[in-house]
Design a protein around this motif. Sequence first.
Motif, PDB file in Angstrom:
ATOM      1  N   ALA A 307      38.264  31.571  55.113  1.00  0.00           N
ATOM      2  CA  ALA A 307      39.388  32.789  54.878  1.00  0.00           C
ATOM      3  C   ALA A 307      38.803  33.217  53.391  1.00  0.00           C
ATOM      4  O   ALA A 307      38.799  34.943  53.438  1.00  0.00           O
ATOM      5  CB  ALA A 307      40.851  32.696  54.590  1.00  0.00           C
ATOM      6  N   LEU A 308      38.386  32.884  52.691  1.00  0.00           N
ATOM      7  CA  LEU A 308      38.070  33.543  51.831  1.00  0.00           C
ATOM      8  C   LEU A 308      36.644  34.616  51.706  1.00  0.00           C
ATOM      9  O   LEU A 308      36.131  35.174  50.776  1.00  0.00           O
ATOM     10  CB  LEU A 308      37.609  32.192  50.396  1.00  0.00           C
ATOM     11  CG  LEU A 308      39.055  31.756  49.712  1.00  0.00           C
ATOM     12  CD1 LEU A 308      38.762  30.553  48.495  1.00  0.00           C
ATOM     13  CD2 LEU A 308      40.315  32.860  49.340  1.00  0.00           C
ATOM     14  N   LEU A 312      35.687  38.173  50.875  1.00  0.00           N
ATOM     15  CA  LEU A 312      35.327  38.695  50.055  1.00  0.00           C
ATOM     16  C   LEU A 312      34.050  39.617  50.854  1.00  0.00           C
ATOM     17  O   LEU A 312      33.087  40.912  49.765  1.00  0.00           O
ATOM     18  CB  LEU A 312      34.342  37.288  49.480  1.00  0.00           C
ATOM     19  CG  LEU A 312      34.874  37.122  47.919  1.00  0.00           C
ATOM     20  CD1 LEU A 312      34.083  35.349  48.086  1.00  0.00           C
ATOM     21  CD2 LEU A 312      35.614  37.754  47.107  1.00  0.00           C
ATOM     22  N   SER A 313      33.547  38.979  51.594  1.00  0.00           N
ATOM     23  CA  SER A 313      32.272  39.883  51.898  1.00  0.00           C
ATOM     24  C   SER A 313      32.904  41.304  52.812  1.00  0.00           C
ATOM     25  O   SER A 313      32.239  42.280  52.699  1.00  0.00           O
ATOM     26  CB  SER A 313      31.847  39.325  53.790  1.00  0.00           C
ATOM     27  OG  SER A 313      32.314  38.679  54.600  1.00  0.00           O
ATOM     28  N   ARG A 314      34.340  41.381  53.337  1.00  0.00           N
ATOM     29  CA  ARG A 314      34.741  41.832  53.990  1.00  0.00           C
ATOM     30  C   ARG A 314      35.498  43.211  52.975  1.00  0.00           C
ATOM     31  O   ARG A 314      36.128  44.144  53.062  1.00  0.00           O
ATOM     32  CB  ARG A 314      35.938  41.765  55.174  1.00  0.00           C
ATOM     33  CG  ARG A 314      35.149  41.405  56.201  1.00  0.00           C
ATOM     34  CD  ARG A 314      36.018  40.926  57.078  1.00  0.00           C
ATOM     35  NE  ARG A 314      37.199  41.443  58.014  1.00  0.00           N
ATOM     36  CZ  ARG A 314      38.097  41.495  58.485  1.00  0.00           C
ATOM     37  NH1 ARG A 314      38.129  39.908  58.885  1.00  0.00           N
ATOM     38  NH2 ARG A 314      38.985  42.123  58.657  1.00  0.00           N
ATOM     39  N   VAL A 324      45.762  32.291  57.466  1.00  0.00           N
ATOM     40  CA  VAL A 324      45.135  30.412  57.258  1.00  0.00           C
ATOM     41  C   VAL A 324      45.338  30.296  55.667  1.00  0.00           C
ATOM     42  O   VAL A 324      45.750  28.952  55.824  1.00  0.00           O
ATOM     43  CB  VAL A 324      43.663  31.170  57.386  1.00  0.00           C
ATOM     44  CG1 VAL A 324      43.166  29.494  57.119  1.00  0.00           C
ATOM     45  CG2 VAL A 324      43.279  31.335  58.818  1.00  0.00           C
ATOM     46  N   LEU A 325      44.958  31.593  54.583  1.00  0.00           N
ATOM     47  CA  LEU A 325      45.343  30.326  53.400  1.00  0.00           C
ATOM     48  C   LEU A 325      46.805  30.128  52.720  1.00  0.00           C
ATOM     49  O   LEU A 325      47.012  29.223  52.658  1.00  0.00           O
ATOM     50  CB  LEU A 325      44.830  31.834  52.504  1.00  0.00           C
ATOM     51  CG  LEU A 325      43.638  32.355  52.668  1.00  0.00           C
ATOM     52  CD1 LEU A 325      43.061  33.062  51.406  1.00  0.00           C
ATOM     53  CD2 LEU A 325      42.933  30.399  52.081  1.00  0.00           C
ATOM     54  N   PHE A 339      40.877  28.008  44.358  1.00  0.00           N
ATOM     55  CA  PHE A 339      40.356  29.267  44.708  1.00  0.00           C
ATOM     56  C   PHE A 339      40.759  30.461  44.598  1.00  0.00           C
ATOM     57  O   PHE A 339      40.209  31.402  45.837  1.00  0.00           O
ATOM     58  CB  PHE A 339      40.721  28.591  45.877  1.00  0.00           C
ATOM     59  CG  PHE A 339      39.639  26.802  45.942  1.00  0.00           C
ATOM     60  CD1 PHE A 339      38.552  26.652  44.869  1.00  0.00           C
ATOM     61  CD2 PHE A 339      39.999  25.796  46.837  1.00  0.00           C
ATOM     62  CE1 PHE A 339      38.409  25.030  44.919  1.00  0.00           C
ATOM     63  CE2 PHE A 339      39.102  24.930  47.369  1.00  0.00           C
ATOM     64  CZ  PHE A 339      38.603  24.328  46.186  1.00  0.00           C
ATOM     65  N   ILE A 340      41.842  30.800  44.692  1.00  0.00           N
ATOM     66  CA  ILE A 340      42.503  32.095  44.958  1.00  0.00           C
ATOM     67  C   ILE A 340      43.193  32.341  43.503  1.00  0.00           C
ATOM     68  O   ILE A 340      43.160  33.426  43.370  1.00  0.00           O
ATOM     69  CB  ILE A 340      43.579  31.420  46.050  1.00  0.00           C
ATOM     70  CG1 ILE A 340      44.985  31.006  45.712  1.00  0.00           C
ATOM     71  CG2 ILE A 340      43.760  31.311  47.501  1.00  0.00           C
ATOM     72  CD1 ILE A 340      46.235  30.635  45.601  1.00  0.00           C
ATOM     73  N   GLN A 341      42.747  32.165  42.900  1.00  0.00           N
ATOM     74  CA  GLN A 341      42.847  32.397  41.613  1.00  0.00           C
ATOM     75  C   GLN A 341      41.850  33.112  41.004  1.00  0.00           C
ATOM     76  O   GLN A 341      42.086  34.087  39.285  1.00  0.00           O
ATOM     77  CB  GLN A 341      43.367  31.487  40.679  1.00  0.00           C
ATOM     78  CG  GLN A 341      44.426  30.872  40.573  1.00  0.00           C
ATOM     79  CD  GLN A 341      45.048  29.642  39.348  1.00  0.00           C
ATOM     80  OE1 GLN A 341      44.283  29.348  39.032  1.00  0.00           O
ATOM     81  NE2 GLN A 341      46.056  29.571  38.840  1.00  0.00           N
ATOM     82  N   THR A 342      40.601  33.469  41.507  1.00  0.00           N
ATOM     83  CA  THR A 342      39.610  34.129  41.134  1.00  0.00           C
ATOM     84  C   THR A 342      39.799  36.122  41.269  1.00  0.00           C
ATOM     85  O   THR A 342      40.969  36.303  42.096  1.00  0.00           O
ATOM     86  CB  THR A 342      38.368  34.241  42.202  1.00  0.00           C
ATOM     87  OG1 THR A 342      38.958  34.665  42.836  1.00  0.00           O
ATOM     88  CG2 THR A 342      38.063  32.962  42.258  1.00  0.00           C
TER      89      THR A 342
END
Length: 600
Positions: A307-308, A312-314, A324-325, A339-342
């Motif tokens: 999912a991450l 990032l790619s899109r 999902v997340l 993982f989601i704190q970026t």
Amino acid sequence: MSNGNCNDEWDHNGADGNDIEEEDGFYVSHHDHDQDEDDLLIGDNEDGGESNEAIREQCLTILSTRDAIMEPGVFDLLKRYSQCGGSPEEVVELLSENYVGLAQSANLLIQWLRVAGVSGDEINGIIEDYLKNVVKRHFDPRKADSIFEETGTTPTWLEEMIVRPTWRELFYELAEQYPNCLMMKFTIQLIADAGYQSEITSASTASQQIDVFSHILKTAVRKLFSDGEDGISSHLPEFAKMACHSQHTLLYSLSMLQNLAQSSVHAAKAKRVIEELQRIAPDKSAEAMSWIMHLSSVAAYPRVFGALTSMLSREVASAGDVTVLYKEYSSGDPPPVEFIQTPTIMNLLVDFLFKLKQVKPEHRHKYIYLLAYGASVYERWENGYRTALHREELHATQLALDRTQFTLQKATQSKSDVLSDLTDLYNNMRYPIVCLSVTCWCEATVKNPNILSVTTDSVPLELALLDEVSIRHCLLHSQVQKLLVDLLTVNLANMDVHQQLKLRRTVMDRLVHLFFCGHVQPVLSYIYHSLLSQSLDLSLIRHFVSEVLEMIREPFSNDIISLLLPIVENEDLVEPLKTSPQTSLTLTRFLRICSKSQKS
């Protein structure tokens, strides 16, 4: 390196190491044509391949060149010429007729400069700078590469040259200009090994070799980590420029920082720098971060990883990925919150919720939950195991985001409908993530000129909310200033001139408020440069100066004086201010204080 042919003045290239000697700290040339020293040594006639007559002709041709007697190999050449039956009288005549004495003339000129009072260092600098220009003008990378092909070892003269800053600077310039030259690559490696890697500031030069780039990267990271917050702020732009030179350098830099973030005492600083790189270069860092995830522990969570990397790619937080997340992070044993704190992931969630996009009701709570989770939850880990998971603030943050998003969604349609909700909105802005979201909404709203043109409030809602952000969260000051600056320069062609000036004056009041909230130097710097570039109407700057002079009190720092004093000394700007007794008094007081400060 190829040697330059100098016909009119002392133009001697010392790049081959044989035509420059040092006398009393000065470089003096004894070489004045394009032929290499090897040309002076005619090949042996052991095989009988050349007749004595042919050898004598070759010797005479070389001896006929200007200042041939000054060549290092002239004695071997004379010996060879004599062995082949050459006439001594003819040689003496040729050497005498072609002696010009350029090197001696240069030495004489040096003596005159000394007599005239020019220091030895200055004379040496003049000569070195001249030789640098000659080398750059005549440098041939193919001939330079042939030096190593012929010798197979490091020339002694090269090791001597890299000791001097002037010649190192020359090599940096040549390496930048000829990135594929093997000699330049070797020389840069030699300079780095000698301990001068901190001088190599060009990323394109350093990135040619992994060893050199590693040296420079380690030095830059030490600078970042050694001086605390001030060190990161001052050295980060230079570091980011080097790291973001290409995707390869960025991936390498992020890999090293990621490793430091997992096992170093500087873990927090390493994470901070990673986040800053993502913010500075989002286009390059998005793809690089997807590769970094392969190297991090997120790969142990395949669904989260998928999912991450998709987000990032899109560069969009799609409903499928968010679902999902949401399932993973709402479970009893959620993945690590980091993982989601970026910044990239958090910004994608904020953008989707608050940038005037229609969020489907069935997915809205998932976006809000993930954003609140990343903003409020923190964990403790020891030896790879989670020892504590603190979610005490999760529900309150989630509720604040939910109410704020609902209120701002209504405000987009009609601001009059949200007046009763403003107290609750201001109360929710005590959460930093809510202030960030409000700032994001304001940015998306004011970028639509049609919305600004129909406002009837003396202070539009967006600007009033930005005032509250400035009061509550200093870390958002830079973002608020950028938004206000954009508003001051936005094209408002659909508004009449009076409305434009009124709106911009209101925006300038917000800059004054931001100045009052502690964002002093950046605001002053913007006003100062706007005055120099004449990018703002003088009446707006005059209004700012009048408000600030009423607000500030001594003592003033040197930085404040250096920025504000040139503004108030502009006669065209402050002359109308003197008509007001109160403003004239504060202006006189400020100038008097500045005068005392400069004298002391």
